[in-house]
Design an enzyme around this catalytic site. Structure first.
Site, PDB file in Angstrom:
ATOM      1  N   LEU A  90       0.834  -1.209   0.000  1.00 54.05           N
ATOM      2  CA  LEU A  90       0.000   0.000   0.000  1.00 54.05           C
ATOM      3  C   LEU A  90       0.873   1.266   0.000  1.00 54.05           C
ATOM      4  O   LEU A  90       0.363   2.371  -0.137  1.00 54.05           O
ATOM      5  CB  LEU A  90      -0.883   0.023   1.250  1.00 54.05           C
ATOM      6  CG  LEU A  90      -1.907  -1.095   1.385  1.00 54.05           C
ATOM      7  CD1 LEU A  90      -2.641  -1.004   2.714  1.00 54.05           C
ATOM      8  CD2 LEU A  90      -2.915  -1.052   0.232  1.00 54.05           C
ATOM      9  N   LYS A 132      15.453  -6.652   4.935  1.00 53.18           N
ATOM     10  CA  LYS A 132      15.610  -5.722   6.065  1.00 53.18           C
ATOM     11  C   LYS A 132      16.890  -5.960   6.877  1.00 53.18           C
ATOM     12  O   LYS A 132      17.487  -5.022   7.380  1.00 53.18           O
ATOM     13  CB  LYS A 132      14.400  -5.805   6.997  1.00 53.18           C
ATOM     14  CG  LYS A 132      13.177  -5.085   6.472  1.00 53.18           C
ATOM     15  CD  LYS A 132      12.044  -5.207   7.481  1.00 53.18           C
ATOM     16  CE  LYS A 132      10.925  -4.245   7.165  1.00 53.18           C
ATOM     17  NZ  LYS A 132       9.871  -4.271   8.184  1.00 53.18           N
ATOM     18  N   ASN A 151      14.471  -0.455   7.465  1.00 53.61           N
ATOM     19  CA  ASN A 151      13.295  -0.400   6.580  1.00 53.61           C
ATOM     20  C   ASN A 151      13.265   0.877   5.743  1.00 53.61           C
ATOM     21  O   ASN A 151      12.380   1.051   4.913  1.00 53.61           O
ATOM     22  CB  ASN A 151      11.984  -0.564   7.367  1.00 53.61           C
ATOM     23  CG  ASN A 151      11.508   0.742   7.967  1.00 53.61           C
ATOM     24  OD1 ASN A 151      12.318   1.574   8.383  1.00 53.61           O
ATOM     25  ND2 ASN A 151      10.209   0.940   8.009  1.00 53.61           N
ATOM     26  N   ASP A 196       9.996   1.611  11.633  1.00 53.12           N
ATOM     27  CA  ASP A 196       8.951   0.740  12.199  1.00 53.12           C
ATOM     28  C   ASP A 196       8.757   1.033  13.683  1.00 53.12           C
ATOM     29  O   ASP A 196       7.636   0.935  14.198  1.00 53.12           O
ATOM     30  CB  ASP A 196       9.314  -0.741  12.027  1.00 53.12           C
ATOM     31  CG  ASP A 196       9.076  -1.235  10.608  1.00 53.12           C
ATOM     32  OD1 ASP A 196       8.244  -0.644   9.895  1.00 53.12           O
ATOM     33  OD2 ASP A 196       9.719  -2.226  10.212  1.00 53.12           O
ATOM     34  N   ALA A 231       9.283 -12.822  16.964  1.00 47.38           N
ATOM     35  CA  ALA A 231      10.632 -12.373  17.318  1.00 47.38           C
ATOM     36  C   ALA A 231      11.412 -12.034  16.045  1.00 47.38           C
ATOM     37  O   ALA A 231      12.632 -12.030  16.043  1.00 47.38           O
ATOM     38  CB  ALA A 231      11.349 -13.446  18.127  1.00 47.38           C
ATOM     39  N   GLY A 237      -2.691  -3.343  11.631  1.00 47.98           N
ATOM     40  CA  GLY A 237      -1.423  -2.615  11.515  1.00 47.98           C
ATOM     41  C   GLY A 237      -1.427  -1.426  10.561  1.00 47.98           C
ATOM     42  O   GLY A 237      -0.364  -0.880  10.248  1.00 47.98           O
TER      43      GLY A 237
HETATM   44  P1  NAP Z   1       9.893 -11.956   9.835  1.00 47.33           P
HETATM   45  O1  NAP Z   1      11.111 -11.216  10.241  1.00 47.33           O
HETATM   46  O2  NAP Z   1       9.985 -12.954   8.726  1.00 47.33           O
HETATM   47  O3  NAP Z   1       9.347 -12.725  11.159  1.00 47.33           O
HETATM   48  C1  NAP Z   1       8.298 -13.632  11.060  1.00 47.33           C
HETATM   49  C2  NAP Z   1       7.802 -14.025  12.448  1.00 47.33           C
HETATM   50  O4  NAP Z   1       6.647 -14.854  12.277  1.00 47.33           O
HETATM   51  C3  NAP Z   1       8.793 -14.849  13.273  1.00 47.33           C
HETATM   52  O5  NAP Z   1       8.607 -14.577  14.634  1.00 47.33           O
HETATM   53  C4  NAP Z   1       8.372 -16.292  12.926  1.00 47.33           C
HETATM   54  O6  NAP Z   1       8.725 -17.229  13.916  1.00 47.33           O
HETATM   55  C5  NAP Z   1       6.865 -16.126  12.896  1.00 47.33           C
HETATM   56  N1  NAP Z   1       6.213 -17.166  12.105  1.00 47.33           N
HETATM   57  C6  NAP Z   1       6.332 -17.371  10.778  1.00 47.33           C
HETATM   58  N2  NAP Z   1       5.584 -18.435  10.400  1.00 47.33           N
HETATM   59  C7  NAP Z   1       4.985 -18.912  11.532  1.00 47.33           C
HETATM   60  C8  NAP Z   1       4.087 -19.972  11.802  1.00 47.33           C
HETATM   61  N3  NAP Z   1       3.652 -20.783  10.827  1.00 47.33           N
HETATM   62  N4  NAP Z   1       3.662 -20.163  13.073  1.00 47.33           N
HETATM   63  C9  NAP Z   1       4.100 -19.348  14.065  1.00 47.33           C
HETATM   64  N5  NAP Z   1       4.952 -18.304  13.878  1.00 47.33           N
HETATM   65  C10 NAP Z   1       5.397 -18.099  12.621  1.00 47.33           C
HETATM   66  O7  NAP Z   1       8.700 -10.976   9.436  1.00 47.33           O
HETATM   67  P2  NAP Z   1       8.500  -9.455   9.884  1.00 47.33           P
HETATM   68  O8  NAP Z   1       9.182  -8.571   8.922  1.00 47.33           O
HETATM   69  O9  NAP Z   1       8.831  -9.323  11.307  1.00 47.33           O
HETATM   70  O10 NAP Z   1       6.923  -9.247   9.626  1.00 47.33           O
HETATM   71  C11 NAP Z   1       5.968  -9.762  10.537  1.00 47.33           C
HETATM   72  C12 NAP Z   1       4.575  -9.210  10.220  1.00 47.33           C
HETATM   73  O11 NAP Z   1       4.559  -7.803  10.404  1.00 47.33           O
HETATM   74  C13 NAP Z   1       4.095  -9.477   8.788  1.00 47.33           C
HETATM   75  O12 NAP Z   1       2.762  -9.940   8.854  1.00 47.33           O
HETATM   76  C14 NAP Z   1       4.113  -8.115   8.126  1.00 47.33           C
HETATM   77  O13 NAP Z   1       3.085  -7.965   7.171  1.00 47.33           O
HETATM   78  C15 NAP Z   1       3.874  -7.195   9.309  1.00 47.33           C
HETATM   79  N6  NAP Z   1       4.423  -5.842   9.098  1.00 47.33           N
HETATM   80  C16 NAP Z   1       3.631  -4.771   9.385  1.00 47.33           C
HETATM   81  C17 NAP Z   1       4.121  -3.487   9.188  1.00 47.33           C
HETATM   82  C18 NAP Z   1       3.227  -2.314   9.464  1.00 47.33           C
HETATM   83  O14 NAP Z   1       3.666  -1.197   9.214  1.00 47.33           O
HETATM   84  N7  NAP Z   1       2.037  -2.505   9.929  1.00 47.33           N
HETATM   85  C19 NAP Z   1       5.427  -3.276   8.771  1.00 47.33           C
HETATM   86  C20 NAP Z   1       6.208  -4.382   8.490  1.00 47.33           C
HETATM   87  C21 NAP Z   1       5.697  -5.678   8.661  1.00 47.33           C
HETATM   88  P3  NAP Z   1      10.142 -17.983  13.843  1.00 47.33           P
HETATM   89  O15 NAP Z   1      11.126 -17.035  14.488  1.00 47.33           O
HETATM   90  O16 NAP Z   1       9.932 -19.203  14.629  1.00 47.33           O
HETATM   91  O17 NAP Z   1      10.451 -18.233  12.402  1.00 47.33           O
END
Ligand code: NAP
Length: 255
Positions: free
Chosen positions: A15, A65, A86, A101, A126, A224
């Site tokens: 977006l 990132k 980011n 963020d 995490a 979010g």
């Molecule tokens: P990331 O670094 O890839 O981290 C993914 C997280 O999800 C890890 O804690 C991972 O656990 C967990 N996970 C993945 N698959 C899973 C499963 N099947 N069951 C349980 N836990 C699972 O991703 P990120 O960049 O932090 O993004 C996380 C979320 O934030 C996304 O949905 C993204 O769309 C959102 N986001 C929002 C904004 C906003 O501005 N609102 C900005 C950026 C991102 P493990 O450590 O065990 O792999």
């Protein structure tokens, strides 16, 4: 002309272009914001190409990132703390990495009608965004702070850094019954594992903005989008030295 954009892979839905284009227009700035698919193996070359082509900066999304930390000439304290970039600013000959963020998350917390310091908070995740959220939460002197993650070693590492209690996904139900605010910072929809165990007047903040949140049992649900807007607004300010219209950014996202 200010040229900006977002890089990621596969970068299917974002977006950010809509939001930034509207902000440029409202601020009377001649600016562009491009969506650019960059494969991980091309990240370094892409950054050099963006710099050479006069880009002011870019937003960075998954999976770049953390990898980006290797290619910047300098990073801000916030990006160093979170271990993720980011937002990139190309300044003179430098590539500067920042993390907005944390700011976006803090502002979305501020907009909740909750006294966060008096609230038991459970953070799920995490990864990159969870680390930004944990850092933001650590500045609120929480009474009870739990961090749950599928890979529990990562939850332990983060919890140790910020004085929280680490739990596995299996241990989550006990913390849910105590939490008044649950934040999902994972990349999966956690509603089915969370809602049934939450008490009535709790809040569920899902940092993802694509899921349909279903209000049940009197639990207040927030997505979010607010965080997205404020992290974007901070990036805009880094690139242009001007504050964008939050109202305009929210309006184009239908908020
Ligand atoms: P990331 O670094 O890839 O981290 C993914 C997280 O999800 C890890 O804690 C991972 O656990 C967990 N996970 C993945 N698959 C899973 C499963 N099947 N069951 C349980 N836990 C699972 O991703 P990120 O960049 O932090 O993004 C996380 C979320 O934030 C996304 O949905 C993204 O769309 C959102 N986001 C929002 C904004 C906003 O501005 N609102 C900005 C950026 C991102 P493990 O450590 O065990 O792999």
């Amino acid at each position: 002309m200010i040229t900006t954009g977002i890089i990621g892979y596969p970068l299917e839905v974002t977006l950010s272009p809509r939001m930034h284009k509207a902000a440029f227009k409202e601020a009377n700035i001649e600016g562009v914001y491009l969506k650019m698919v960059v494969r991980p193996e091309h990240l370094k070359t892409a950054l050099q190409a963006l710099k050479m082509n006069g880009f002011r900066g870019v937003n960075v999304t998954n999976p770049h990132k953390e990898a980006l930390l290797l290619f910047v000439s300098d990073i801000t304290d916030t990006a160093r703390e979170v271990g993720a970039v980011n937002t990139v600013l190309f300044r003179d000959d430098e590539i500067i990495g920042d993390n907005t963020d944390v700011f976006g998350f803090q502002r979305s917390l501020d907009n909740l009608p909750l006294r966060i310091g008096d609230t038991a908070v459970l953070l799920i995740g995490a990864g990159g965004v969870a680390r930004a959220a944990a850092f933001g939460l650590s500045q609120r002197q929480l009474q009870d702070f739990f961090i749950v993650n599928r890979t529990v070693s990562k939850a332990r590492h983060l919890a140790k850094k910020y004085g929280a209690e680490a739990l596995s996904l299996d241990e989550m139900p006990s913390a849910l019954s105590r939490a008044k605010l649950v934040i999902n910072a994972t990349s999966v929809d956690m509603q089915s594992s969370v809602i049934a165990n939450l008490s009535k007047d709790s809040w569920y903040l899902d940092l993802n903005y694509r899921y349909t949140l279903q209000e049940r049992n009197g639990i207040r649900m927030v997505n979010g989008l607010e965080m997205l807007v404020y992290q974007g607004a901070r990036s805009f300010e880094i690139w242009t030295k001007k504050k964008p219209s939050i109202e305009t950014m929210k309006k184009v996202l239908g908020m």
